[in-house]
Motif scaffolding. Structure first.
Motif, PDB file in Angstrom:
ATOM      1  N   GLU A   1      41.340  33.990  53.611  1.00  0.00           N
ATOM      2  CA  GLU A   1      41.623  34.044  52.171  1.00  0.00           C
ATOM      3  C   GLU A   1      41.365  35.438  51.597  1.00  0.00           C
ATOM      4  O   GLU A   1      42.158  35.955  50.816  1.00  0.00           O
ATOM      5  CB  GLU A   1      40.762  33.013  51.442  1.00  0.00           C
ATOM      6  CG  GLU A   1      40.967  32.978  49.942  1.00  0.00           C
ATOM      7  CD  GLU A   1      40.048  31.970  49.257  1.00  0.00           C
ATOM      8  OE1 GLU A   1      39.970  32.006  48.022  1.00  0.00           O
ATOM      9  OE2 GLU A   1      39.409  31.172  49.966  1.00  0.00           O
ATOM     10  N   ILE A   2      40.248  36.049  52.008  1.00  0.00           N
ATOM     11  CA  ILE A   2      39.916  37.384  51.515  1.00  0.00           C
ATOM     12  C   ILE A   2      40.969  38.381  51.976  1.00  0.00           C
ATOM     13  O   ILE A   2      41.462  39.214  51.191  1.00  0.00           O
ATOM     14  CB  ILE A   2      38.520  37.820  52.000  1.00  0.00           C
ATOM     15  CG1 ILE A   2      37.449  36.811  51.584  1.00  0.00           C
ATOM     16  CG2 ILE A   2      38.199  39.220  51.475  1.00  0.00           C
ATOM     17  CD1 ILE A   2      37.251  36.671  50.113  1.00  0.00           C
ATOM     18  N   ARG A   3      41.336  38.315  53.245  1.00  0.00           N
ATOM     19  CA  ARG A   3      42.325  39.254  53.776  1.00  0.00           C
ATOM     20  C   ARG A   3      43.692  39.064  53.116  1.00  0.00           C
ATOM     21  O   ARG A   3      44.447  40.036  52.949  1.00  0.00           O
ATOM     22  CB  ARG A   3      42.422  39.101  55.295  1.00  0.00           C
ATOM     23  CG  ARG A   3      41.167  39.604  56.020  1.00  0.00           C
ATOM     24  CD  ARG A   3      41.395  39.740  57.505  1.00  0.00           C
ATOM     25  NE  ARG A   3      41.525  38.437  58.152  1.00  0.00           N
ATOM     26  CZ  ARG A   3      40.507  37.702  58.584  1.00  0.00           C
ATOM     27  NH1 ARG A   3      39.273  38.147  58.434  1.00  0.00           N
ATOM     28  NH2 ARG A   3      40.716  36.538  59.170  1.00  0.00           N
ATOM     29  N   GLN A   4      44.020  37.829  52.739  1.00  0.00           N
ATOM     30  CA  GLN A   4      45.279  37.588  52.039  1.00  0.00           C
ATOM     31  C   GLN A   4      45.282  38.264  50.673  1.00  0.00           C
ATOM     32  O   GLN A   4      46.297  38.834  50.246  1.00  0.00           O
ATOM     33  CB  GLN A   4      45.511  36.072  51.887  1.00  0.00           C
ATOM     34  CG  GLN A   4      45.877  35.377  53.186  1.00  0.00           C
ATOM     35  CD  GLN A   4      45.920  33.866  53.046  1.00  0.00           C
ATOM     36  OE1 GLN A   4      45.641  33.323  51.977  1.00  0.00           O
ATOM     37  NE2 GLN A   4      46.258  33.178  54.135  1.00  0.00           N
ATOM     38  N   HIS A   5      44.155  38.192  49.975  1.00  0.00           N
ATOM     39  CA  HIS A   5      44.053  38.883  48.681  1.00  0.00           C
ATOM     40  C   HIS A   5      44.257  40.388  48.867  1.00  0.00           C
ATOM     41  O   HIS A   5      44.959  41.042  48.083  1.00  0.00           O
ATOM     42  CB  HIS A   5      42.688  38.626  48.053  1.00  0.00           C
ATOM     43  CG  HIS A   5      42.575  37.313  47.347  1.00  0.00           C
ATOM     44  ND1 HIS A   5      43.412  36.943  46.308  1.00  0.00           N
ATOM     45  CD2 HIS A   5      41.709  36.263  47.540  1.00  0.00           C
ATOM     46  CE1 HIS A   5      43.060  35.741  45.870  1.00  0.00           C
ATOM     47  NE2 HIS A   5      42.036  35.306  46.598  1.00  0.00           N
ATOM     48  N   ILE A   6      43.649  40.937  49.917  1.00  0.00           N
ATOM     49  CA  ILE A   6      43.764  42.372  50.169  1.00  0.00           C
ATOM     50  C   ILE A   6      45.198  42.733  50.553  1.00  0.00           C
ATOM     51  O   ILE A   6      45.754  43.735  50.077  1.00  0.00           O
ATOM     52  CB  ILE A   6      42.764  42.805  51.253  1.00  0.00           C
ATOM     53  CG1 ILE A   6      41.327  42.661  50.715  1.00  0.00           C
ATOM     54  CG2 ILE A   6      43.020  44.246  51.699  1.00  0.00           C
ATOM     55  CD1 ILE A   6      40.252  42.864  51.752  1.00  0.00           C
ATOM     56  N   ALA A   7      45.815  41.909  51.385  1.00  0.00           N
ATOM     57  CA  ALA A   7      47.206  42.152  51.768  1.00  0.00           C
ATOM     58  C   ALA A   7      48.125  42.098  50.559  1.00  0.00           C
ATOM     59  O   ALA A   7      49.168  42.765  50.511  1.00  0.00           O
ATOM     60  CB  ALA A   7      47.648  41.137  52.818  1.00  0.00           C
ATOM     61  N   GLY A   8      47.745  41.301  49.558  1.00  0.00           N
ATOM     62  CA  GLY A   8      48.536  41.186  48.333  1.00  0.00           C
ATOM     63  C   GLY A   8      48.302  42.322  47.352  1.00  0.00           C
ATOM     64  O   GLY A   8      48.874  42.316  46.254  1.00  0.00           O
ATOM     65  N   GLY A   9      47.454  43.287  47.699  1.00  0.00           N
ATOM     66  CA  GLY A   9      47.273  44.462  46.849  1.00  0.00           C
ATOM     67  C   GLY A   9      45.967  44.525  46.093  1.00  0.00           C
ATOM     68  O   GLY A   9      45.726  45.500  45.363  1.00  0.00           O
ATOM     69  N   LYS A  10      45.105  43.542  46.238  1.00  0.00           N
ATOM     70  CA  LYS A  10      43.817  43.584  45.546  1.00  0.00           C
ATOM     71  C   LYS A  10      42.859  44.502  46.297  1.00  0.00           C
ATOM     72  O   LYS A  10      42.902  44.611  47.523  1.00  0.00           O
ATOM     73  CB  LYS A  10      43.222  42.184  45.418  1.00  0.00           C
ATOM     74  CG  LYS A  10      43.975  41.256  44.482  1.00  0.00           C
ATOM     75  CD  LYS A  10      43.235  39.942  44.308  1.00  0.00           C
ATOM     76  CE  LYS A  10      43.965  39.019  43.329  1.00  0.00           C
ATOM     77  NZ  LYS A  10      45.244  38.541  43.893  1.00  0.00           N
ATOM     78  N   THR A  11      41.994  45.168  45.527  1.00  0.00           N
ATOM     79  CA  THR A  11      40.979  46.050  46.097  1.00  0.00           C
ATOM     80  C   THR A  11      39.596  45.607  45.636  1.00  0.00           C
ATOM     81  O   THR A  11      39.441  44.989  44.579  1.00  0.00           O
ATOM     82  CB  THR A  11      41.208  47.514  45.688  1.00  0.00           C
ATOM     83  OG1 THR A  11      41.249  47.607  44.254  1.00  0.00           O
ATOM     84  CG2 THR A  11      42.518  48.033  46.263  1.00  0.00           C
ATOM     85  N   ALA A  12      38.591  45.937  46.438  1.00  0.00           N
ATOM     86  CA  ALA A  12      37.215  45.542  46.129  1.00  0.00           C
ATOM     87  C   ALA A  12      36.623  46.455  45.068  1.00  0.00           C
ATOM     88  O   ALA A  12      36.732  47.687  45.169  1.00  0.00           O
ATOM     89  CB  ALA A  12      36.368  45.569  47.393  1.00  0.00           C
ATOM     90  N   THR A  13      36.013  45.869  44.071  1.00  0.00           N
ATOM     91  CA  THR A  13      35.331  46.650  43.033  1.00  0.00           C
ATOM     92  C   THR A  13      33.817  46.457  43.068  1.00  0.00           C
ATOM     93  O   THR A  13      33.078  47.302  42.571  1.00  0.00           O
ATOM     94  CB  THR A  13      35.849  46.265  41.638  1.00  0.00           C
ATOM     95  OG1 THR A  13      35.689  44.846  41.449  1.00  0.00           O
ATOM     96  CG2 THR A  13      37.328  46.616  41.502  1.00  0.00           C
ATOM     97  N   LYS A  14      33.359  45.361  43.655  1.00  0.00           N
ATOM     98  CA  LYS A  14      31.928  45.109  43.833  1.00  0.00           C
ATOM     99  C   LYS A  14      31.737  44.361  45.146  1.00  0.00           C
ATOM    100  O   LYS A  14      32.514  43.455  45.462  1.00  0.00           O
ATOM    101  CB  LYS A  14      31.346  44.270  42.684  1.00  0.00           C
ATOM    102  CG  LYS A  14      31.402  44.939  41.326  1.00  0.00           C
ATOM    103  CD  LYS A  14      30.844  44.006  40.242  1.00  0.00           C
ATOM    104  CE  LYS A  14      30.949  44.646  38.865  1.00  0.00           C
ATOM    105  NZ  LYS A  14      30.455  43.736  37.792  1.00  0.00           N
ATOM    106  N   LEU A  15      30.691  44.738  45.875  1.00  0.00           N
ATOM    107  CA  LEU A  15      30.431  44.099  47.156  1.00  0.00           C
ATOM    108  C   LEU A  15      28.928  44.086  47.417  1.00  0.00           C
ATOM    109  O   LEU A  15      28.273  45.124  47.366  1.00  0.00           O
ATOM    110  CB  LEU A  15      31.146  44.844  48.288  1.00  0.00           C
ATOM    111  CG  LEU A  15      30.905  44.334  49.713  1.00  0.00           C
ATOM    112  CD1 LEU A  15      31.406  42.897  49.867  1.00  0.00           C
ATOM    113  CD2 LEU A  15      31.572  45.252  50.734  1.00  0.00           C
ATOM    114  N   ALA A  16      28.403  42.894  47.701  1.00  0.00           N
ATOM    115  CA  ALA A  16      26.984  42.764  48.037  1.00  0.00           C
ATOM    116  C   ALA A  16      26.769  43.146  49.493  1.00  0.00           C
ATOM    117  O   ALA A  16      27.529  42.735  50.380  1.00  0.00           O
ATOM    118  CB  ALA A  16      26.520  41.332  47.793  1.00  0.00           C
TER     119      ALA A  16
END
Length: 298
Positions: free
Chosen positions: A213-228
Motif C-alpha cells: 500500500e505504501i509503495r503504491q502511494h509512492i508510485a502514484g506520486g506521493k512523497t514522504a513529509t514526515k517519518l518516524a
C-alpha cells in the motif's frame, strides 16, 4: 534535560568561543520583568534556578530564552472601548467615528496593560562549539527563529546558518520507504505522512510501513513529509521534510545510564545534559551522512 524537538543550525567546526565570553554577552541581555506599559519582554534566564545564564558541561552549552507576555485579550479591550464610546455618545450626543474608535481602543489597551496577568514561557537551546551545532528545542519554527534572532542580538557575532544537506529529507525518506530499507544505524518506525503534488495527505499512525500500500502511494506520486525513525536503539524521533527532528524520545537504555550514575539533583542535571548532547551529536553526524552529506559552503 532532554530536548523534545530540534531545529538545527550550523556553526563553524570548531567555533572558537569560550564559555566565559558567551556568558558575558548573554548577561547584557538578561530577561527584565515586564514594565507597567510593556506588552512583552524577552531575555536570557538561568537554565537552573539561581545558576548562571550559561550552563556548561564538557564544552557543551545550555541556555534558556525567557519571554514574558501580558495576557490582554482583544475581546476585553473591545469591551472597555465600547463602554467608553457609549459614554462619549451619551454625553456629547454624537456617534464615535472609526478613527476615534481606534484611538479609544489603544487608550484602553494602555490603561489595561498594568492590570494584565503575566505569562512566562521558556525556549531552550544547545550550543556545541566542538562539533559546530546550534539546536533549538521548539515545536514551532517561529519560536526557533525567535530564539536565534535574540541570540544574534545578544552576541557580538553568531555565525549560524540553517543546516543544508545534499539530498532533501523528503526525497531520502521516500526512497527509504520505496526500497523498504533504512540507512545504516537507523530503523523505520510506524508513523508516516505522505503528500501528493495536489497537497492531498495520507497519514499512518502505528502502522506497518513495509506493505504494498505504501509503495503504491509512492508510485502514484506521493512523497514522504514526515517519518518516524529510531537511531541505534537509543533515540527515536520524527524526521520532517524541513529537516526538523520532532518528538525526540531518549529510550530507556540511555536514561538508565544517567540514573545509575548519580542520585544528586545537580549531578543528575549535568549527566543528563552531557548524555543528551553527546548522543544527539552522534545522531546528527549519522543523519547528515544518510542525507548525502552537507552542501559545501558558498
Amino acid at each position: 534535560m532532554w530536548f523534545k524537538n530540534l531545529h538545527l543550525y550550523r556553526l563553524p567546526k570548531p567555533w572558537n568561543i569560550t564559555a566565559a565570553e558567551l556568558e558575558a554577552q548573554l548577561d547584557r541581555h538578561a530577561l527584565q520583568a515586564c514594565g507597567a506599559s510593556d506588552a512583552q519582554s524577552t531575555g536570557w534566564v538561568p537554565p537552573r534556578t539561581g545558576a548562571p545564564l550559561l550552563h556548561s558541561v564538557n564544552r557543551q552549552h545550555l541556555l534558556a530564552l525567557g519571554i514574558e507576555q501580558k495576557l490582554l485579550p482583544t475581546s476585553v479591550v473591545k469591551q472597555f472601548a465600547d463602554d467608553r464610546a457609549r459614554e462619549i455618545a451619551d454625553a456629547e450626543g454624537r456617534k464615535v467615528g472609526r478613527k476615534e474608535m481606534r484611538e479609544i481602543r489603544e487608550e484602553m489597551r494602555l490603561q489595561l496593560l498594568p492590570r494584565a496577568f503575566v505569562r512566562r514561557r521558556t525556549t531552550w537551546g544547545w550550543i556545541d562549539p566542538v562539533n559546530g551545532w546550534l539546536a533549538v528545542d521548539a515545536g514551532a519554527a517561529g519560536k526557533a527563529e525567535e530564539f536565534v534572532e535574540q541570540l544574534r542580538k545578544s552576541l557580538d557575532k553568531l555565525p549560524a546558518k540553517p543546516l543544508r544537506v545534499v539530498r532533501s529529507p523528503s526525497a531520502a525518506m521516500t526512497g527509504w520507504l520505496a526500497d523498504g530499507d533504512a540507512p545504516a544505524g537507523f530503523t523505520l518506525d510506524q508513523d508516516l505522512e505522505l503528500r501528493s503534488p495536489e497537497q492531498a495527505r495520507v497519514r499512518y499512525v502505528k502502522h506497518a510501513l513495509e506493505g504494498a500500500e505504501i509503495r503504491q502511494h509512492i508510485a502514484g506520486g506521493k512523497t514522504a513529509t514526515k517519518l518516524a525513525m529510531t537511531w541505534n536503539d537509543r533515540i527515536s524521533f520524527v524526521l520532517t521534510e524541513d529537516l526538523q527532528l520532532k518528538r525526540l524520545a531518549f529510550l530507556d537504555l540511555l536514561k538508565e545510564e544517567s540514573e545509575q550514575q548519580s542520585d544528586d539533583a545537580d549531578e543528575r542535571f549535568d549527566l543528563d545534559f552531557a548524555l543528551m548532547s553527546g548522543e544527539v551529536a552522534r545522531l546528527l553526524d549519522d543523519l547528515v551522512e544518510a542525507l548525502g552529506g552537507e552542501v559545501a559552503a558558498d
